[in-house]
Design a protein around this motif. Structure first.
Motif, short mmCIF file in Angstrom:
data_model
loop_
_atom_site.label_atom_id
_atom_site.label_comp_id
_atom_site.label_asym_id
_atom_site.label_seq_id
_atom_site.Cartn_x
_atom_site.Cartn_y
_atom_site.Cartn_z
N VAL A 1 0.71 -1.12 -0.01
CA VAL A 1 -0.10 -0.10 0.13
C VAL A 1 1.01 1.11 -0.08
CG1 VAL A 1 -1.61 1.30 1.36
CG2 VAL A 1 -2.02 -1.35 1.12
N GLY A 2 0.49 2.07 -0.85
CA GLY A 2 1.16 3.54 -0.91
C GLY A 2 0.08 4.56 -0.95
N TYR A 3 0.61 5.77 -0.49
CA TYR A 3 -0.53 7.08 -0.68
C TYR A 3 -0.09 7.84 -1.91
CZ TYR A 3 -3.06 11.02 0.20
OH TYR A 3 -4.15 12.09 0.31
N ASP A 4 -1.02 8.10 -2.71
CA ASP A 4 -0.95 8.58 -4.01
C ASP A 4 -1.71 10.11 -3.72
OD1 ASP A 4 -1.13 9.87 -6.53
OD2 ASP A 4 -1.42 7.87 -7.52
N GLY A 5 -0.68 11.00 -3.72
CA GLY A 5 -0.95 12.35 -3.48
C GLY A 5 -1.93 12.95 -4.67
N SER A 6 -1.60 12.57 -5.58
CA SER A 6 -2.33 13.27 -6.91
C SER A 6 -3.79 12.84 -6.91
CB SER A 6 -1.85 12.93 -8.22
OG SER A 6 -1.82 11.36 -8.52
N LYS A 7 -4.10 11.55 -6.31
CA LYS A 7 -5.31 11.01 -6.23
C LYS A 7 -5.91 11.16 -4.75
CE LYS A 7 -4.54 7.39 -9.53
NZ LYS A 7 -4.20 6.14 -9.73
N GLU A 8 -5.09 11.41 -3.89
CA GLU A 8 -5.58 11.84 -2.55
C GLU A 8 -6.13 10.55 -1.96
OE1 GLU A 8 -7.86 15.49 -2.38
OE2 GLU A 8 -6.03 16.76 -2.53
N GLY B 1 -1.85 0.51 11.87
CA GLY B 1 -2.29 1.60 11.37
C GLY B 1 -1.89 1.67 9.86
N LEU B 2 -2.74 2.29 9.09
CA LEU B 2 -2.67 2.52 7.90
C LEU B 2 -1.28 3.10 7.17
CD1 LEU B 2 -3.99 1.83 4.90
CD2 LEU B 2 -5.06 4.08 5.17
N ALA B 3 -0.81 4.30 8.00
CA ALA B 3 0.55 4.77 7.70
C ALA B 3 1.55 3.76 8.09
CB ALA B 3 0.46 6.17 8.68
N GLU B 4 1.58 3.01 8.98
CA GLU B 4 2.64 2.27 9.30
C GLU B 4 2.90 1.19 8.20
OE1 GLU B 4 1.77 4.52 12.83
OE2 GLU B 4 0.52 3.11 11.75
N ALA C 1 1.75 1.43 5.09
CA ALA C 1 2.43 2.05 3.82
C ALA C 1 4.12 2.23 4.27
CB ALA C 1 1.81 3.12 3.61
N MET C 2 4.28 2.83 5.34
CA MET C 2 5.66 3.13 5.47
C MET C 2 6.62 1.88 5.66
SD MET C 2 7.13 5.48 8.66
CE MET C 2 6.32 4.79 9.99
N TYR C 3 6.36 0.85 6.22
CA TYR C 3 7.16 -0.29 6.15
C TYR C 3 6.78 -1.03 5.20
CZ TYR C 3 7.86 1.71 10.95
OH TYR C 3 8.21 2.20 12.07
N GLY C 4 5.78 -0.94 4.45
CA GLY C 4 5.67 -1.85 3.23
C GLY C 4 5.26 -3.29 3.57
N LEU C 5 4.38 -3.39 4.47
CA LEU C 5 3.77 -4.56 4.72
C LEU C 5 2.90 -4.98 3.58
CD1 LEU C 5 2.49 -3.91 8.40
CD2 LEU C 5 4.61 -4.93 7.65
N PRO C 6 2.97 -6.57 3.34
CA PRO C 6 2.44 -7.00 2.31
C PRO C 6 0.90 -7.13 2.50
CG PRO C 6 4.19 -8.33 3.10
CD PRO C 6 4.10 -7.39 4.09
N VAL C 7 0.26 -6.92 1.39
CA VAL C 7 -1.31 -6.81 1.60
C VAL C 7 -1.86 -7.67 0.34
CG1 VAL C 7 -1.49 -4.69 2.55
CG2 VAL C 7 -1.61 -4.64 0.03
#
Length: 75
Positions: free
Chosen positions: A6-13, A62-65, A67-73
């Motif tokens: 999971v990653g955050y896409d700022g252009s799509k918010e 949490g969601l930020a964690e 994304a930050m740690y690259g946990l598999p989803v």
């Protein structure tokens, strides 16, 4: 099924699942997916609060964690 990170896409918010083979899937409120939190897959659901902040229901991380740690989803 898409497996990836999971990653955050700022252009799509919004948060996006980036698959291991180039697939992408935007996450929307109510979407369910699984997160690898050793030693198990945890089923979770993404939601958006009144302040516009995404959060997870039923996950010990949490969601930020995620994304930050690259946990598999997988979704």
């Amino acid at each position: 099924m898409i497996k990836g990170n999971v990653g955050y896409d700022g252009s799509k918010e919004r948060y996006v699942v980036y698959g291991n083979f180039g697939e992408e899937r935007e996450l929307h409120c109510g979407d369910s997916f699984e997160v690898w939190v050793r030693p198990n897959w945890e089923r979770t659901r993404i939601e958006l609060n009144d302040e516009g902040v995404y959060y997870l229901i039923g996950c010990s991380v949490g969601l930020a964690e995620i994304a930050m740690y690259g946990l598999p989803v997988k979704i």
